[in-house]
Structures are given as structure tokens and as C-alpha cells.
Design a protein around this motif. Structure first.
Motif, short mmCIF file in Angstrom:
data_model
loop_
_atom_site.label_atom_id
_atom_site.label_comp_id
_atom_site.label_asym_id
_atom_site.label_seq_id
_atom_site.Cartn_x
_atom_site.Cartn_y
_atom_site.Cartn_z
N SER A 201 0.82 -1.21 0.00
CA SER A 201 0.00 0.00 0.00
C SER A 201 0.85 1.27 0.00
CB SER A 201 -0.90 0.00 1.23
OG SER A 201 -0.09 -0.02 2.39
N TRP A 202 2.16 1.15 -0.16
CA TRP A 202 3.02 2.34 -0.13
C TRP A 202 2.97 3.07 -1.44
CZ3 TRP A 202 8.29 0.67 2.49
CH2 TRP A 202 8.01 0.19 3.78
N THR A 203 3.09 4.41 -1.34
CA THR A 203 3.25 5.23 -2.55
C THR A 203 4.38 6.20 -2.30
OG1 THR A 203 1.64 6.82 -1.75
CG2 THR A 203 0.82 5.08 -3.21
N ILE A 204 4.96 6.70 -3.40
CA ILE A 204 6.11 7.58 -3.25
C ILE A 204 6.07 8.64 -4.33
CG2 ILE A 204 7.52 5.91 -4.55
CD1 ILE A 204 9.93 6.88 -2.97
N GLU A 205 6.42 9.86 -3.93
CA GLU A 205 6.44 10.97 -4.88
C GLU A 205 7.83 11.09 -5.49
OE1 GLU A 205 2.67 11.55 -4.40
OE2 GLU A 205 3.88 12.85 -5.68
N PRO A 206 7.90 11.52 -6.73
CA PRO A 206 9.21 11.72 -7.33
C PRO A 206 9.93 12.90 -6.68
CG PRO A 206 7.52 12.51 -8.81
CD PRO A 206 6.81 11.88 -7.67
#
Lengths: 535, 808
Positions: free
Chosen positions: B796-801
């Protein structure tokens, strides 16, 4: 497939209770009267087979056999009457390692022994590897496999003779004596052609068997006496006086039901590992005795060496050639509590022997609690020693404030009575639990540890030093800081002549005898100290 | 020598003075920087007493104590003064006649006293005008300094300069000489390739003497070289910084635009290469381009777009796995294994046994024969990541059988003892028959499963070579001693596993992972050093999480070394350690906390296995010495030397020097050996020999973990004699008994006994337990405040550039 034979050692049996088996052993007539036994040669039927890979042709094999027989006659002579079979017999299609008693027995009608010999190619280099084993018709025992290298083909007959000497096991009748037993060895009266051909020698080892007889004197059942050996001490003509070495209290009881003969079969160590599996518990509760320490010592030698530790399955093995004579094995729990002690001849058999043990967890737990207590005492003695040295220095320097501080610090240390009370509690609890559960807790080792711990307390936890310094301090206070002359302030005599258990012995004047060095920690009695262990 | 007259004798010796009047001719006596002055060869300018060298008008050279005043007055002025004062001629009756010499002139006027440095020093008056030349000591030093600098001995050169500075800080020519030497040294450094040193030196010179002749062009040249070198080495941030320094220094220099062009061209080349790639490879190539030149807006835009499609997570870890395959040989393997290979069971819960957990292979586990017979039903719909076939019972059977074979990598001696046979019932079912009923059969099925069509090393042969094929959401990519890459498996999608790539990196000292997190080079940090926890938590862009279970630290002991079987020696080792002080001063750098305390056994405080009545392990240096001495006596050894292997982790590095010191104080020689954590732990578990080893672990299940904690080679093959490492037969016996236990109350009781007796038997030397933390940058969303493992919930992780711009 090699048949695994398990020898089970019955636990805590004073007499052997023998149950006659319904299955009968093929009839084997009783030997001729013992009076002629010592004059009876061994009727040996031998089969000699050749492994095709050994590249030995029939003429060479015949020549080998003939040369071998020549050597037999030359060096042994009368005691061995060898009949060499024409065919391979039970060795056809098999190696000697694959033989079983059931396979070989039928071919030995009328013979005392069957020898199964085979010429195989050497593992490396030139020459051959000769392997062989013996089946004894009297005791129906198939001996272990022996290997004899024959690096020089032209001298193979000599190697074969050496192999036959190794596999040969003399048979004897046992007569109980007060000190042990006497053996009347078959063929012992017959003169050997050469001393090396003698049937029995001092230090020879025999294993005893009961041959239970039917009314018609045929053998109904053969039962070995486990972990029991006869070691020849002295030879007097045909009789060999023996020392009885056994893990049982009464290995040769006189009260044995039924008609029987007591016979003994000679043993020689083979180059195979000696394997054991120690188990604890019964039935569903049976589990391997894993993590136990096994030690070994020679018979009559009090010093034992560690063999190793049993693995997860309770297994452990003595490597091949561990010893040429009997050793006494002892299994220890936690490396301290002896659980089982028994003799064994390393290399006697390749089969794994299962040995039941009683683990005594409560006794071992007690012993380790005592060890921990001993550690505490040793630490306390060291701390007291440091404080006493400081007290002496401060008192000699009349630094009474510091003396007071040190005395207070000393008083904070656990007093002797704490340890005495703890020891008493441990002992009382052990006795109570022992009575309730009916298991041995206060074993000899546990009692020795208790005694050692008490001795530590009594010897090293005296309050005399503290009392002396306290009195000195009080005197100094009573005099109102009018301190006594330095010469009057003397260090109190140590509570005993024994040196501090931590520090090494200090140099002493020549006029004094050096004290016996006190052990840093009390040590349990070494394994194999010679005391019998109750089973 | 007619120009010398003995000078005044020292007062204590009486005085006899003879005056000499000397007419001086010759050069002036003002001090000037001396060029190529030859030195007396038997003199060490810094060690021997100082001296001046006088050359008289008759050519006599004298080595004398330093003259005073320094420098001597100008001879021309003296001459002029003397001539003005008293003309040499006078008019007598209209005639000019020379005057008789005045005897009333004080012989010391315009004269100096010199003391010769002979074997018998003597004092003389010398008229200043009689001195042709003076080589002052300071000038000699400076000349020698320049000579030394020219021959490359800069250390000596600066010593000489320093000597002049000490003697006469205002000596003429001192500063110029110092600058000259600095320039020489800087040029020498540049010539020898020590560009940073050269730049530093020239920079220092520039700061104090910006107009030094020839400095500026040389400096610009040096900067250009440095930038070029940085480009070659890939140290782009450094190169840009140096370029920025050059801009400040020489804004008009044409080199600036040349260098900028190099950066931009290089970045654009990488951006073009990225166009030919896709997924995380494209992202990483664009990131590389931005690392070279972050000011390129176009590249930055492309990077953001690519990252959104294939996010990459950079993680700083203590160590990376050592080899691919479904094997857990070290903590790094444990961290990633569930991402790569599904286990038979995810945990031992009833739900897992009923197949209710997603991340497992078993659809159901049933047991019979009082736990001695297990039947595992394999889930439908699971496939291997190479798409070859579905996960089947054969794979499970292979995994279970292999673990019982001593020749395989994943061998577990406990399992080998337990397993009787494995039988394939059908394509989806496996029967496992055990020799005895274990305490919790499910606990033995938490193992990762590899494909049955893999080799013994767990790799599957493909046309591209051997590859680790798993069933997890990720596959293992290239592995190096310091990096590991996990890529989203082909069977996974962005919907199931948003993060396309996990790039793990081990930072080798002196590189610092915490700094990397601060800079943004990594987004997630596996372990936050406890002494940096407070400062890191103050950073607004960084969040801190906590691992649920504390990590135990201890020193493992190898009982196969007969010395370490000695109980007194082990007790001495324990007494020597001041656990509280080490924790407070070296690890935490603050007072102890509830969950970060010294330990007295293998299990954490508060665990059911932690015996409540165990007193703490004391620190007593005196007792330690006594115990060690007693051990030496018992063993008959004069000295005891041991090695102490430790992992390259912050806590161990912080305490090892003090531990070694403490052991030395106690009378032992201990040699520390640092190892990468994965290497050390995997070797220990294989049964490798050692003396002492620093180990750490989280104890999830004391009953199952007790053995491997107390004995590193507990599960090693028999030939390694791993069990022999246990120095206490009592503890070994208890552990092996624990393996046989079939009911939980007995197991708990045994574990508590083990904990209690460990304190006295010391099969290990307990150190402490630490509450450990991880950290992440806020551009990553999803990690929880508290977790069992680092990647818990990664689905469920998300990451921004993001990329690191240059500081303004």
C-alpha cells in the motif's frame, strides 16, 4: 540387507528374569563333556570367494588357499581343523557384510565355526583387500567384518592368515569363582605350532552367553549377557582365570531358572565405529537423551577423557580403533551427573546399541543451582578479600572515617547465614521432592556438590575478619581518636590457613609449609573415579 | 685579522676591551631576501643554535651569534654621518692638511660586538663599515625554505618559515617567501594528481594574497582540472560545487562555460538513453541525468513523468543479501525473503492454517496422528514469476525435503531430525510425516518455497542464464556486495504493488546512511543510530518508525575453543563489561530508557521467557581480573588471546573499542575483526569457527529461537559440529530437550529455566536490548509508526518523485 540387532539393557534388574521363548532355535547339540573341551580342536569350515574385480584367477586363488593352509598348519596346527569348501557357499553373490546368521547357519552342520573370506580389490594402490567374518555355531553369533590389506599379492597368504587370526574367536565354558570366573577354553590344551597360534592369551576378552537347553540337551535359546565381559588375567594350562567387567551388579547370578550352559565367545575389535543411541523415558514418553556428555576410561584407570556429546537423536559413536581393550563408558547429564556406566569393547560390533538411561533432571538442576551458588560464594570471598585488604591499610593508617565506610560496605555484603539458609532450603526441598516423586535427586554427585558448597561457606565465609576490624574501630572511637600505636594495629589473622580461593598462593617464608592450594571452585569428582554408580 | 678586535668579555669574567677602528667599505648592510645563499654544510638550521654569517671587507667569513641590532644600520648612512661629523681635512694657514686620527672616538661607536661560534668562542668589536656583507639567519632560513620547496620537501620548508615567523614575525620577505612556497606546493600537488590538495593550497594563497603573480590563471586551470576529474569519477555534486566556487572566483573565465557545457551534454546523453528504456530502468537513467545536472527542467519533467509510472524506492540498509535463492542465511535475507518467495504459511495462526492469509502457498493445513502427520493443500492460482507453471505440491515437497539434506544451502538440522518423509499425494497436496509430534507443526512451515525446477542453489536456468525465480511480488535483480535490487515481478501490477523497484544500498564507512537520508539520496533507512534519533526526528521531512520487538545484542562464544569452555574465563569476560555505561555513553548518548536496557539473558525484558528472578550481570573490573587470572591458572596458560568478530553496524562499532579495552584490562588479548553483517552471520550459522562474535537478533519466538541464539551453528550440518560451539553442556542439554517437548507449558518452563541458567552458565555474554527505529522521508507514504519488519505493508506504499537540487 544387514540385520540390525538391538541389544536392550534392562533397567535396575538384580536377577535376570528369563522368559523362555516359544520360538525354538534350530537344534544344536550340547558340546561334549567339558572335560575334553580343552582338547577338542575347532572344526572350521571356510569359504573363500574372490571378487571378479580383484583380477584373481582360479589357479591363483587355489594357490593362495593352499599357501594359507600351510601357514595355518605351521603356526597354529592342531587347534584349527580347517575344511576349505569347494564352492562359495553363502558368499555367492554376496559380500561378507551382507551375511546374516540365518543365511550362514545351515551350511555349518557338524562344524564349530564358519569362516567367510573374500578377496576384493584394494581401495587404492596395488594388491588386495581381504575381508572376512566368522560365524560361531555354539553361540550362533556372526562376528563383525574384519578387513586386512594385502598390498603384496605374493604375500597375500600371510595377510589371509593374519585375517583368520583376527576373525577367530575362541569358545569357552564359564565356571563362576569367588573373584570372577574361570574359562575352560576349547582347544587350549592342544599344543599350538607357534606361540602366535595360541588359542587364548592374557588380556583376551570374552563375552558370556547363556545357552538354555531343552530336556534333550538341544539348545532352545541363546541369550547374551549385555555389557558384560570377561578379561583373561592369567592362564593356567587350559584354564583362564578372568576378571569380570560388567555394567550389571550381578552379571552371572547363580539363581537362574532352567537348564543352561554358560559359555563365552572371544572378542577382538574390528575396524568399525562403535555406535550407541541413548534414550530416556518409556513407551510414548521415550525420547532421545540428546546433549549428554560421554566419557571413556580404561579398566582400572581412574582418569576419563571426553568422547563427545550425544546428538539430537541421542547418538554418539566411538571412532574405529578407539581402543584395543575394554573401556568404561560413562554418560553424564550436564557434564556432571553420571547416569550410566558400562564397559564396552570398541569395534566389537558395527550395530548400534540402544542404551536406556534415567535422565535425573531434578538432580542435575540441583547441581547447577549449587554451582551458581558456589560462584556467588567465590565472588563474595573475593569482594571480602578486597575490603579486608583496604581495611587493614586504612586501619594501619588510622583513617578511621574510611574504616567506618568500609565496615559499612562490608556489612552490606550478603552474610554467611544467607548462604547457609539457602543451602538448607535447597537440601530440604530436594529431600522432599525426592520423597514425593520417588526419583533420585540427592545423588552421590548432588551430595558431593552440597558438601563442597558447605565447605566453601564454612571455610571462607568466616566473620572473624569483620569482627576484628570492627573491634579495632570501636577501640579507636573509645579512645577518642587517640589512636593506638601503629604497631598495635595488626591485621587480623586470616580465618584459616587456606589461601584466598581467587588469588594464587603468595610467597611464604621458608619456615612455613606451603598450604595446600585451595581449588578456585569445588570440582565434582572426576568421571571414572572408580566408585560404583548405582543403577 | 686586523679588522677584529676582541669584544668586551662577559662581566663575570672581567673586562678587557680593545677598540678597533675600521674603515668600512663595501656594500650596504640592509637585509634583503637572500637568493641562493650557500649554507655551511655542517649546520642544521632548526636544531643548531642560530647564527649570522659575516663577510668582512678583507674577505674573512665569520660565523657568529646573531648580531644586534637586526638588521644592522645602513652603512651609507653611517659613512655619511661620519664624514659630516668631522671632515678629514682642515685648513692650516690656507693649506688643506689631513687631520691626525682622533683617538678620542669611542671604539664601540658604529661598531657591534660579535661572538664567534668557534670551539673557543671569542668576542670582538667590529665596525659596521668593516662588514661587507651579512647573511642574516632569518634570510638563511628563508632561502633554505625556498630551496626545500623547490625540491618538494614542503614540510621542511614550512618548518623553516615557521622558525622565521617565531623569531621575527615582521622579517622582510617572510610573507613573500611563504606565499611562494604555498604556490610551489599547490602546483606540486596538482602535478601529482592531488587536485583537491592543490586547490586548497592555491585557494588559501588566493585568500591571503589574491594578487600574487601567476596565481589566478593557475587557479582557474586547477579548478577546471578538478571539475574534469569529478566528472570522470561521477562525483557530479562535487563537480558542480567546484564549478560554483570557480564562478565566484573568476566569473569571467571562459572555463566556466566550457565546464557547464560538459555537465549539460552528459546529462542530455543519459536522458536520450533513457528514452530507449522503460519502467524503473528509465526512471533510474533519468535520475542519473539529474544527478549530473539537476537544473535541466526538461529532464526533470521527464523524470517526474517516468517516476509516476514506475516508482523507485531507495533504501539504506545495514547490509544486503549475499546470494539469491529461497534461503534465509542472515538478517538481510530475512528482510527481503517474503517479497521474493511466498512461504508455505504466512504465520502460525488458525487463519493461516485455513488458508486465509494472502501471502502464503497453503490453502489448508491439516494434521493427524497427534501432529505427526501433516497434509498441506496448495492454493490455486499461484504461479512462478517466470510464467513457467503454477506453484504445485512438488515445489512444497522439494522445499521441505531439501531442508533435511546436509548438502543443501537451506539445511536445518532440527528439521532433519524431525522429518521422516514427504510424499506427494497429488498435484496440489503434500503429506509430511514427522518422527515425533513437534510443539507447533505450523511453525515449521513458515519457510520460503522455491521452484522445484530450480537447481540446488535455488536458481532456474533460463536462456539468459541462471535466475532466481520466485512467487513473491518482487524478483531479485543484480546483487553486489553493497547493493541489491528488487523489481516488481511480471505477475504483479502497479495496482497490487505500487512500487516498481526497491534499490537497497549498504553505505560503507565513511559514507553515512543518515546523511544520505537527509540529503534525499535514499527515501527509507533501515536502522536509525540511536544517538541520532533525536536530531533526525527534528527534521520536518523525515518521519521515524519503531520496530515492535526490541533487538537483543550479545557476544556469542565458541565452546570449540577449549579456553572458552572454562567457566572462570567466561565469568571474567562478563564481569569486565560495564553495560550501563557503554549503553549510555557510546550507544544512546543519553540516559537509559525502558526498552533499551542491559540484558541478563537471551530474551527481552517483558517476554514470557525472561525469568523474573534473575539478578543483573554485574560489572566488576577487579573480579574480572581475578577470574581471568584464575582461568589462566586452571588452563595452565600464561596468556589468553582471542578474536572478536563484529558486524559493521553502528552499535557494534561504537562499543567494540571499549569492550576490547575492558577485556585487556582484565588480562586478555582480544583482537577485533570487523565483517560485513551478512557475511558474518551467514558464516556463523553455517557453523564456522570463531572465538567471540558480536551478534544481534529480534526474538519473535523464544521457544524456536533459543537454540540459534545461544548457539550460532545450531542448525548447521553435523560435519560442522555447530552444537560443539555451546560452551555449556547443561544449556545444550536443555536446548535439545526443548526440541523434544510437545506441550506448551513444559516448553515455557524450559525456556525460563534456560534464561535463568544462562546467567550462570554464560553460554553467551548478554549485552543489552535496544529499541530500534527506522526512518523515511515524507515523500513516501505508507510505512506505519510501528512494524515488525521494514517492508511491512509495502503493497500500500506510494512515493512521490524527488531529486536533490543543488544548495543555493
Amino acid at each position: 540387507m544387514m540385520m540390525r540387532t538391538r541389544h536392550r539393557l534392562t533397567i535396575a534388574a538384580l536377577t535376570l528374569v528369563l522368559i523362555l521363548s516359544s520360538r525354538t532355535v534350530p537344534a544344536q547339540d550340547a558340546k561334549a563333556s567339558t572335560s575334553s573341551m580343552e582338547e577338542t580342536p575347532y572344526a572350521i569350515r571356510a569359504w573363500l570367494a574372490v571378487d571378479p574385480q580383484a583380477r584373481v584367477g582360479a589357479p591363483t586363488a587355489r594357490a593362495l588357499a593352499e599357501d594359507w593352509l600351510v601357514l595355518v598348519r605351521r603356526f597354529v596346527g592342531e587347534p584349527w581343523q580347517i575344511e576349505l569348501a569347494d564352492d562359495e557357499g553363502a558368499l555367492r553373490g554376496r559380500s561378507p557384510s551382507e551375511l546374516t546368521a540365518e543365511i550362514v547357519a545351515p551350511g555349518l552342520q557338524g562344524a564349530d565355526k564358519g569362516w567367510f573370506l573374500r578377496v576384493e580389490p584394494a581401495d587404492s594402490g596395488g594388491g588386495y583387500l581381504l575381508v572376512g567374518r566368522e560365524f560361531d555355531a555354539t553361540t550362533r553369533q556372526l562376528g563383525p567384518l574384519y578387513r586386512q590389506p594385502a598390498p603384496y599379492p605374493r604375500d597375500a597368504a600371510r595377510s589371509l592368515f593374519e585375517l583368520s587370526r583376527r576373525i577367530f574367536a575362541p569358545v569357552a565354558e564359564i565356571e563362576r569363582t569367588d573373584g570372577g570366573a574361570e574359562l575352560l577354553v576349547q582347544g587350549a590344551s592342544l599344543p599350538a605350532a607357534d606361540p602366535i597360534g595360541r588359542v587364548v592369551e592374557p588380556d583376551s576378552i570374552f563375552r558370556p552367553y547363556y545357552l538354555f537347553l531343552r530336556p534333550d540337551k538341544t539348545v532352545q535359546e541363546i541369550r547374551s549377557i549385555p555389557f558384560t565381559y570377561l578379561r583373561v588375567v592369567e592362564i593356567d594350562g587350559a584354564r583362564a582365570r578372568c576378571e569380570l567387567v560388567s555394567g550389571l551388579r550381578q552379571p552371572l547370578p547363580r539363581q537362574v531358572a532352567g537348564r543352561y550352559r554358560l559359555v563365552a565367545l572371544g572378542l577382538k575389535p574390528a575396524d568399525v565405529p562403535t555406535r550407541f543411541r541413548f534414550v530416556a523415558g518409556d513407551g510414548d514418553q521415550e525420547h532421545p537423551a540428546a546433549g549428554y556428555v560421554l566419557t571413556a576410561r580404561g579398566v582400572g584407570n581412574p582418569v576419563a577423557s571426553e568422547v563427545g556429546t550425544t546428538d539430537r537423536e541421542g547418538r554418539i559413536a566411538l571412532p574405529p580403533h578407539y581402543s584395543d581393550s575394554l573401556v568404561i563408558l560413562r554418560l553424564l547429564a550436564g557434564g556432571v551427573e553420571p547416569l550410566r556406566e558400562f564397559p564396552v569393547l570398541p569395534g566389537e560390533t558395527p550395530e548400534e546399541r540402544e542404551v536406556p538411561v534415567e535422565p535425573r533432571p531434578e538432580a542435575v538442576a540441583l547441581e547447577f543451582r549449587l554451582k551458581a551458588l558456589q560462584d556467588e560464594i567465590v565472588d563474595l570471598v573475593a569482594r571480602r578479600g578486597v575490603l579486608e585488604a583496604k581495611l587493614e591499610a586504612r586501619a594501619n593508617g588510622q583513617a578511621w572515617d574510611e574504616v567506618k565506610q568500609l565496615l559499612d560496605e562490608y556489612q552490606q555484603l550478603p552474610p554467611r547465614r544467607d548462604f547457609e539458609e539457602r543451602l538448607d532450603r535447597l537440601e530440604d526441598d530436594a529431600q522432599r521432592t525426592q520423597a514425593e516423586l520417588g526419583v533420585p535427586i540427592l545423588t552421590r554427585t548432588a551430595q558431593a556438590e552440597l558438601a563442597e558448597t558447605r565447605a566453601l561457606v564454612e571455610r571462607y565465609l568466616s566473620d572473624e575478619a569483620y569482627t576484628t576490624f570492627l573491634n579495632i574501630y570501636r577501640e579507636s572511637q573509645d579512645r577518642g581518636s587517640a589512636a593506638p600505636t601503629p604497631s598495635a594495629v595488626v591485621a587480623p589473622a586470616p580465618p584459616s590457613a587456606a589461601p584466598n580461593p581467587i588469588a594464587p598462593a603468595q610467597a611464604r617464608p621458608d619456615s612455613e609449609e606451603p598450604p595446600q592450594p585451595a581449588p578456585l571452585r569445588p570440582r565434582p569428582k572426576p568421571a571414572g573415579s572408580g566408585d560404583p554408580v548405582p543403577f | 685579522m686586523p679588522f677584529l678586535r676582541p669584544g668586551p668579555r662577559p662581566l663575570s669574567a672581567g673586562l678587557v676591551a680593545l677598540a678597533l677602528v675600521l674603515s668600512a667599505l663595501g656594500a650596504g648592510l640592509t637585509a634583503q631576501p637572500t637568493q641562493d645563499v650557500s649554507l655551511p654544510t655542517d649546520r642544521d638550521l632548526l636544531r643548531d643554535p642560530p647564527f649570522d654569517r659575516l663577510t668582512l671587507i678583507d674577505g674573512t667569513v665569520l660565523i657568529v651569534d646573531p648580531v644586534s641590532p637586526r638588521p644592522l644600520p645602513d652603512k651609507e648612512e653611517i659613512r655619511k654621518a661620519e664624514s659630516e661629523e668631522q671632515p678629514r681635512y682642515e685648513r692650516v694657514g690656507g693649506l688643506l692638511v689631513s687631520k691626525a686620527p682622533e683617538l678620542k672616538r669611542d671604539p664601540s661607536e658604529n661598531a657591534i660586538v660579535i661572538r664567534t661560534q668557534d670551539e673557543e668562542p671569542r668576542d670582538y668589536y667590529v665596525k659596521i663599515l668593516s662588514i661587507r656583507e651579512v647573511d642574516y639567519f632569518e634570510d638563511l632560513l628563508l632561502a633554505e625554505a625556498v630551496r626545500r620547496a623547490r625540491s618538494g620537501d614542503f614540510g621542511r620548508a614550512f618548518e623553516l618559515v615557521l622558525a622565521v615567523q617565531t623569531r621575527a614575525p615582521d622579517w622582510p620577505g617572510l610573507r613573500e617567501t611563504s606565499d611562494r612556497i604555498t604556490l610551489l606546493e599547490g602546483e606540486d600537488a596538482l602535478t601529482r594528481g592531488r587536485v583537491d590538495d592543490g586547490l586548497r593550497l592555491l585557494g588559501e594563497l588566493y585568500r591571503r594574497s589574491p594578487d600574487f603573480p601567476g596565481l589566478k590563471p593557475r587557479l582557474a586551470e586547477a579548478y577546471a582540472d578538478r571539475i574534469g576529474l569529478a566528472l570522470e569519477q561521477g562525483a557530479f555534486a562535487l563537480g558542480r560545487r567546484v564549478l560554483s566556487d570557480l564562478k565566484a572566483l573568476a566569473p569571467e573565465s571562459p572555463i566556466i562555460s566550457q565546464m557547464e557545457r560538459r555537465f549539460v551534454d552528459r546529462a542530455r546523453r543519459l536522458a536520450e538513453q533513457a528514452d530507449r528504456l522503460d519502467g524503473p530502468d528509465r526512471v533510474e537513467r533519468l535520475a542519473e541525468a539529474l544527478r549530473i545536472w539537476p537544473s535541466d527542467d526538461e529532464i526533470a519533467q521527464r523524470y517526474r513523468a517516468a517516476f509516476s509510472e514506475a516508482p523507485v524506492l531507495d533504501v539504506a540498509v545495514l547490509d544486503v543479501p549475499r546470494r539469491p535463492g529461497p534461503f534465509v542465511e542472515c538478517p538481510a535475507d530475512d528482510r527481503v525473503i517474503q517479497l521474493l518467495y511466498l512461504p508455505i504459511l504466512a504465520d502460525t495462526s488458525e487463519e493461516a492454517k485455513r488458508g486465509g492469509r494472502d501471502r502464503q502457498i497453503a490453502a489448508e493445513l491439516t494434521s493427524g496422528d497427534i501432529g505427526r502427520r501433516l497434509v498441506i493443500e496448495v492454493k490455486q492460482g499461484l504461479s512462478w514469476n517466470d510464467g513457467s507453471r503454477p506453484v504445485a505440491s512438488a515445489d512444497v515437497a522439494r522445499a521441505l525435503s531439501d531442508r533435511a539434506l546436509p548438502s543443501t544451502i537451506g539445511y536445518d538440522a532440527r528439521w532433519a531430525s524431525l522429518l521422516s518423509r514427504v510424499t506427494l499425494l497429488d498435484e496440489r497436496s503434500v503429506e509430511v510425516v514427522l518422527n515425533r509430534a513437534p510443539l507447533d507443526p505450523a511453525a515449521w512451515l513458515l519457510i520460503p518455497v522455491g521452484p522445484a525446477h530450480g537447481g540446488r542453489d535455488g536458481l532456474v536456468w533460463t536462456p539468459d542464464g541462471p535466475r532466481p525465480i520466485g512467487s513473491g511480488p518482487y524478483t531479485l535483480g543484480p546483487l553486489s556486495p553493497t547493493t541489491a535490487r528488487l523489481d516488481r515481478a511480471d505477475g504483479s501490477t502497479a495496482a497490487t504493488v505500487p512500487i516498481a523497484r526497491i534499490q537497497e544500498r549498504r553505505y560503507v564507512s565513511p559514507a553515512d546512511p543518515v546523511s544520505a537520508l537527509r540529503r534525499g539520496d535514499v527515501t527509507l533507512l533501515e536502522s536509525v543510530p540511536l544517538d541520532q534519533l533525536d536530531t533526525l526526528s527534528e527534521e520536518p521531512a523525515i518521519r521515524i518508525g519503531r520496530y515492535r520487538a526490541p533487538r537483543m545484542h550479545w557476544l556469542a562464544i565458541d565452546g570449540r575453543n577449549p579456553l572458552l569452555r572454562n567457566r572462570s574465563l567466561r565469568r571474567g569476560l562478563s564481569f569486565a563489561i560495564d553495560r550501563e555505561k557503554l549503553l549510555e555513553e557510546r550507544v544512546l548518548r543519553r540516559p537509559l530508557e525502558a526498552a533499551t536496557v542491559p540484558s541478563d539473558g537471551p530474551f527481552p525484558v517483558g517476554s514470557f521467557a525472561d525469568a523474573p528472578d534473575v539478578s543483573p550481570l554485574a560489572h566488576d573490573p577487579l573480579l574480572a581480573k581475578m577470574m581471568v587470572r584464575a582461568a589462566k591458572q586452571e588452563l595452565g596458560e600464561d596468556s589468553i588471546a582471542l578474536t572478536l568478530a563484529y558486524p559493521a553496524i553502528p552499535t557494534a562499532r561504537a562499543v567494540i573499542p571499549r569492550l576490547v579495552e575492558a577485556f585487556e584490562d582484565a588480562g586478555l588479548e582480544v583482537t577485533p575483526i570487523e565483517r560485513p553483517p551478512s557475511d558474518l552471520e551467514s558464516e556463523l550459522r553455517r557453523g564456522a569457527r570463531f572465538d567471540l562474535a558480536y551478534r544481534t537478533a529480534r526474538i519473535d519466538d523464544p521457544v524456536r529461537n533459543a537454540g540459534p541464539v545461544l548457539c550460532p551453528g545450531y542448525t548447521a550440518p553435523p560435519q560442522a559440529d555447530g552444537l560443539g560451539a555451546l560452551a555449556s553442556p547443561r544449556i545444550l542439554q536443555l536446548l535439545l530437550r526443548l526440541e523434544q517437548v510437545q506441550d506448551l507449558p513444559t516448553a515455557r518452563e524450559l525456556v525460563i529455566t534456560i534464561d535463568r541458567e544462562t546467567r550462570d552458565e554464560l553460554p553467551i555474554i548478554p549485552l543489552w536490548q535496544l529499541q530500534e527505529h527506522f526512518a523515511w522521508r515524507t515523500r513516501l507514504t505508507g510505512p506505519a509508526e510501528e512494524a515488525d519488519t521494514l517492508y511491512e505493508g509495502i503493497e500500500s506504499w506510494t512515493i512521490e518523485p524527488w531529486f536533490a537540487p543543488d544548495a543555493p
